[in-house]
Design a protein around this motif. Structure first.
Motif, PDB file in Angstrom:
ATOM      1  N   CYS A   1      34.272 -35.396  15.593  1.00  0.00           N
ATOM      2  CA  CYS A   1      33.909 -36.510  16.479  1.00  0.00           C
ATOM      3  C   CYS A   1      33.369 -36.056  17.825  1.00  0.00           C
ATOM      4  O   CYS A   1      32.406 -36.650  18.328  1.00  0.00           O
ATOM      5  N   TRP A   2      33.958 -35.013  18.405  1.00  0.00           N
ATOM      6  CA  TRP A   2      33.427 -34.655  19.730  1.00  0.00           C
ATOM      7  C   TRP A   2      32.955 -33.215  19.842  1.00  0.00           C
ATOM      8  O   TRP A   2      31.937 -32.957  20.494  1.00  0.00           O
TER       9      TRP A   2
ATOM     10  N   PHE B   1      31.359 -40.251  25.132  1.00  0.00           N
ATOM     11  CA  PHE B   1      32.242 -41.405  24.900  1.00  0.00           C
ATOM     12  C   PHE B   1      33.499 -40.993  24.136  1.00  0.00           C
ATOM     13  O   PHE B   1      34.624 -41.340  24.526  1.00  0.00           O
ATOM     14  N   ILE B   2      33.339 -40.231  23.036  1.00  0.00           N
ATOM     15  CA  ILE B   2      34.493 -39.801  22.247  1.00  0.00           C
ATOM     16  C   ILE B   2      35.363 -38.829  23.037  1.00  0.00           C
ATOM     17  O   ILE B   2      36.608 -38.868  22.967  1.00  0.00           O
ATOM     18  N   PHE B   3      34.725 -37.967  23.817  1.00  0.00           N
ATOM     19  CA  PHE B   3      35.506 -37.010  24.591  1.00  0.00           C
ATOM     20  C   PHE B   3      36.309 -37.718  25.680  1.00  0.00           C
ATOM     21  O   PHE B   3      37.426 -37.274  26.025  1.00  0.00           O
TER      22      PHE B   3
ATOM     23  N   GLY C   1      39.584 -31.030  30.697  1.00  0.00           N
ATOM     24  CA  GLY C   1      38.800 -32.149  30.174  1.00  0.00           C
ATOM     25  C   GLY C   1      38.223 -33.014  31.269  1.00  0.00           C
ATOM     26  O   GLY C   1      37.108 -33.570  31.138  1.00  0.00           O
ATOM     27  N   GLY C   2      38.935 -33.146  32.408  1.00  0.00           N
ATOM     28  CA  GLY C   2      38.379 -33.895  33.522  1.00  0.00           C
ATOM     29  C   GLY C   2      37.143 -33.239  34.098  1.00  0.00           C
ATOM     30  O   GLY C   2      36.180 -33.917  34.500  1.00  0.00           O
TER      31      GLY C   2
ATOM     32  N   SER D   1      19.649 -37.119  23.091  1.00  0.00           N
ATOM     33  CA  SER D   1      20.303 -38.000  24.061  1.00  0.00           C
ATOM     34  C   SER D   1      21.341 -38.911  23.386  1.00  0.00           C
ATOM     35  O   SER D   1      22.390 -39.207  23.966  1.00  0.00           O
ATOM     36  N   MET D   2      21.059 -39.338  22.155  1.00  0.00           N
ATOM     37  CA  MET D   2      22.013 -40.189  21.442  1.00  0.00           C
ATOM     38  C   MET D   2      23.299 -39.425  21.130  1.00  0.00           C
ATOM     39  O   MET D   2      24.411 -39.962  21.286  1.00  0.00           O
ATOM     40  N   ARG D   3      23.162 -38.183  20.730  1.00  0.00           N
ATOM     41  CA  ARG D   3      24.360 -37.376  20.454  1.00  0.00           C
ATOM     42  C   ARG D   3      25.135 -37.076  21.741  1.00  0.00           C
ATOM     43  O   ARG D   3      26.369 -37.008  21.739  1.00  0.00           O
ATOM     44  N   PHE D   4      24.431 -36.881  22.847  1.00  0.00           N
ATOM     45  CA  PHE D   4      25.111 -36.664  24.122  1.00  0.00           C
ATOM     46  C   PHE D   4      25.939 -37.891  24.505  1.00  0.00           C
ATOM     47  O   PHE D   4      27.079 -37.762  24.968  1.00  0.00           O
ATOM     48  N   MET D   5      25.369 -39.078  24.342  1.00  0.00           N
ATOM     49  CA  MET D   5      26.087 -40.295  24.690  1.00  0.00           C
ATOM     50  C   MET D   5      27.330 -40.467  23.817  1.00  0.00           C
ATOM     51  O   MET D   5      28.417 -40.796  24.320  1.00  0.00           O
TER      52      MET D   5
END
Length: 306
Positions: free
Chosen positions: A225-226, A247-249, A302-303, A239-243
């Motif tokens: 997923c991420w 979001f999942i991350f 992660g932040g 760009s779609m995969r980046f978005m």
């Protein structure tokens, strides 16, 4: 015989038909030269009268200038006009320097721009792909996850950061890969801690069950997923995969924060649960605190990624 019939003593001009005076007069006039012929002469004969000379112009009378009156002063002579100096049409020389400035403008040198330090190229970046690496990149044979030879599970993905990821993003993808591996290690330590708490206290069985669920379910889903989404986003610059990756991350980061808090019966060895079992066993408490520290590390790193 006709020649003997003529009279030798007769006048030879008597029998000449051209001896007529009117004819001889015109014949004699025709024999004159062309110089004597005047077509404009008077028909009555005689030369044309000569033209009368033009009369000479009469001289102008000299009129004396009147003397100035006695009561008026004599006029002074008019001064000669002074020559007018024309201004120079040459353009001004704007390139002329000030007297104190001895260096011409053209010869002035601009200050050199600061030279930024260039990062040295490492041997790994400057190396040329070998024939085996080029062949592996073309075939893209699955090599991840690495499995033993006799294992029934075979690799499913071709994973090679040094060959597929662009040079400027390799470092980030490697950090992301280490972060995923550390996440798997945290899930395993969390499972061991929940097992120790369940064995020591005989309670928190539901917490132990959820820890098994997180270990089994989150291991493949976190990769797909991420991590794998982010890997392909950097590989093909999508760009779609980046978005989708961010979001999942972000959802993964919220899950890590929940696990670090340690809500009871949530399958975690977080802070709240570790403080509750502090009096039961020191070893279990230390193991729970290790699990909490690992969850905190995931939250902080992660932040920065998000």
């Amino acid at each position: 015989m006709s020649g003997f019939d003529s009279n030798p003593f007769a006048d030879p001009e008597a029998a000449n038909p051209f001896a007529d005076p009117s004819i001889t007069q015109h014949t004699a006039a025709a024999q004159k030269g062309l110089e004597d012929y005047n077509p404009f002469a008077d028909d009555r004969g005689g030369p044309a009268p000569a033209a009368a000379p033009a009369p000479a112009p009469a001289p102008e009378p000299i009129v004396p200038k009147p003397a100035p009156p006695k009561n008026e002063p004599a006029l002074l002579p008019t001064p000669a006009p002074q020559p007018v100096v024309q201004p120079s049409m040459e353009p001004p020389n704007y390139g002329e320097e000030f007297p104190g400035d001895k260096v011409p403008i053209v010869q002035r040198e601009e200050p050199a721009a600061p030279v930024l330090p260039v990062a040295p190229v490492t041997a790994q970046e400057a190396r040329v792909l070998t024939a085996d690496e080029k062949l592996a990149l073309e075939r893209r044979t699955a090599n991840f996850p690495p499995c033993p030879a006799g294992c029934p599970i075979k690799p499913c993905f071709f994973h090679n950061i040094s060959l597929e990821i662009p040079q400027d993003t390799k470092k980030f993808v490697r950090v992301l890969f280490f972060y995923w591996q550390f996440y798997l290690l945290t899930l395993f330590v969390n499972f061991i801690g929940c097992l120790a708490i369940f064995a020591q206290t005989g309670d928190y069985g539901e917490n132990f069950g959820f820890s098994i669920l997180w270990l089994v379910a989150n291991t493949p889903t976190s990769f797909l997923c991420w991590y794998w989404c982010g890997y392909n986003a950097f590989r093909i610059d999508s760009s779609m995969r980046f978005m989708f990756f961010f979001f999942i991350f972000f959802c993964q980061l919220l899950f890590n924060i929940m696990m670090a808090i340690g809500i009871p019966e949530s399958g975690t060895t977080g802070l709240i649960l570790a403080l509750k079992i502090k009096s039961s066993s020191t070893g279990v408490f230390i193991l729970a605190m290790v699990g909490w520290a690992m969850w905190m590390i995931l939250c902080v790193v992660g932040g920065f990624v998000v």
